[in-house]
Design a protein around this motif. Sequence first.
Motif, PDB file in Angstrom:
ATOM      1  N   UNK A  71       0.835  -1.203   0.000  1.00 19.12           N
ATOM      2  CA  UNK A  71       0.000   0.000   0.000  1.00 19.12           C
ATOM      3  C   UNK A  71       0.874   1.259   0.000  1.00 19.12           C
ATOM      4  N   UNK A  72       1.918   1.229   0.802  1.00 19.73           N
ATOM      5  CA  UNK A  72       2.808   2.391   0.912  1.00 19.73           C
ATOM      6  C   UNK A  72       3.476   2.690  -0.430  1.00 19.73           C
ATOM      7  N   UNK A  73       3.924   1.658  -1.120  1.00 26.19           N
ATOM      8  CA  UNK A  73       4.587   1.875  -2.409  1.00 26.19           C
ATOM      9  C   UNK A  73       3.628   2.485  -3.425  1.00 26.19           C
ATOM     10  N   UNK A  74       2.376   2.071  -3.407  1.00 28.21           N
ATOM     11  CA  UNK A  74       1.405   2.693  -4.303  1.00 28.21           C
ATOM     12  C   UNK A  74       1.141   4.136  -3.877  1.00 28.21           C
ATOM     13  N   UNK A  75       0.954   4.353  -2.593  1.00 27.96           N
ATOM     14  CA  UNK A  75       0.682   5.708  -2.094  1.00 27.96           C
ATOM     15  C   UNK A  75       1.816   6.673  -2.439  1.00 27.96           C
ATOM     16  N   UNK A  76       3.037   6.172  -2.468  1.00 27.63           N
ATOM     17  CA  UNK A  76       4.184   7.031  -2.785  1.00 27.63           C
ATOM     18  C   UNK A  76       4.143   7.545  -4.219  1.00 27.63           C
ATOM     19  N   UNK A  77       3.275   6.978  -5.048  1.00 31.19           N
ATOM     20  CA  UNK A  77       3.108   7.486  -6.413  1.00 31.19           C
ATOM     21  C   UNK A  77       2.012   8.550  -6.477  1.00 31.19           C
ATOM     22  N   UNK A  78       1.279   8.738  -5.394  1.00 35.24           N
ATOM     23  CA  UNK A  78       0.173   9.693  -5.378  1.00 35.24           C
ATOM     24  C   UNK A  78       0.690  11.129  -5.405  1.00 35.24           C
ATOM     25  N   UNK A  79      -0.040  11.979  -6.107  1.00 37.14           N
ATOM     26  CA  UNK A  79       0.253  13.407  -6.036  1.00 37.14           C
ATOM     27  C   UNK A  79      -0.478  13.968  -4.807  1.00 37.14           C
ATOM     28  N   UNK A  80      -0.284  15.238  -4.532  1.00 40.59           N
ATOM     29  CA  UNK A  80      -0.847  15.845  -3.322  1.00 40.59           C
ATOM     30  C   UNK A  80      -2.371  15.746  -3.285  1.00 40.59           C
ATOM     31  N   UNK A  81      -3.012  15.938  -4.413  1.00 45.94           N
ATOM     32  CA  UNK A  81      -4.481  15.893  -4.457  1.00 45.94           C
ATOM     33  C   UNK A  81      -5.002  14.477  -4.178  1.00 45.94           C
ATOM     34  N   UNK A  82      -4.347  13.485  -4.771  1.00 43.38           N
ATOM     35  CA  UNK A  82      -4.746  12.096  -4.537  1.00 43.38           C
ATOM     36  C   UNK A  82      -4.517  11.714  -3.075  1.00 43.38           C
ATOM     37  N   UNK A  83      -3.400  12.158  -2.530  1.00 49.00           N
ATOM     38  CA  UNK A  83      -3.090  11.826  -1.139  1.00 49.00           C
ATOM     39  C   UNK A  83      -4.086  12.498  -0.194  1.00 49.00           C
ATOM     40  N   UNK A  84      -4.502  13.715  -0.502  1.00 49.16           N
ATOM     41  CA  UNK A  84      -5.526  14.390   0.311  1.00 49.16           C
ATOM     42  C   UNK A  84      -6.827  13.594   0.295  1.00 49.16           C
ATOM     43  N   UNK A  85      -7.183  13.074  -0.859  1.00 50.94           N
ATOM     44  CA  UNK A  85      -8.387  12.242  -0.977  1.00 50.94           C
ATOM     45  C   UNK A  85      -8.257  10.999  -0.111  1.00 50.94           C
ATOM     46  N   UNK A  86      -7.071  10.379  -0.156  1.00 53.75           N
ATOM     47  CA  UNK A  86      -6.786   9.208   0.678  1.00 53.75           C
ATOM     48  C   UNK A  86      -6.947   9.554   2.162  1.00 53.75           C
ATOM     49  N   UNK A  87      -6.363  10.678   2.588  1.00 48.36           N
ATOM     50  CA  UNK A  87      -6.474  11.095   3.994  1.00 48.36           C
ATOM     51  C   UNK A  87      -7.927  11.320   4.385  1.00 48.36           C
TER      52      UNK A  87
END
Length: 113
Positions: A71-87
Amino acid sequence: MIKKIFQLNEEQIDEMKTQQEMLAAETKIIEGQIELLLAEHPQSKEEDLITMGTKYKELQSQLVKVSVEADKKLLETFNARQYERYLQLCKEAYRRPINITPKEYEVPETEEN
């Protein structure tokens, strides 16, 4: 569903597929170890059961660890907007998010007329 929710690009989709394959392989190995433990570990004495339980918990922890790493390796490909959605989704589901630094993608230059 992940592709749709996070609007993954091709690089992210490739990474997700790679992580899924690696996770499946690692999970299969650990699950084989669990099956072997349950089938062959002595269980006649209380000490045997305690030892087996400890080994089983360790293998279960390994399963969680490899899953989190994928999961972490996939998340590390996220841009800021995608990561905000994840949070946001973690907050809504009362889950503790995996902390990463979002990837910054270069924006291609466009010609102005």
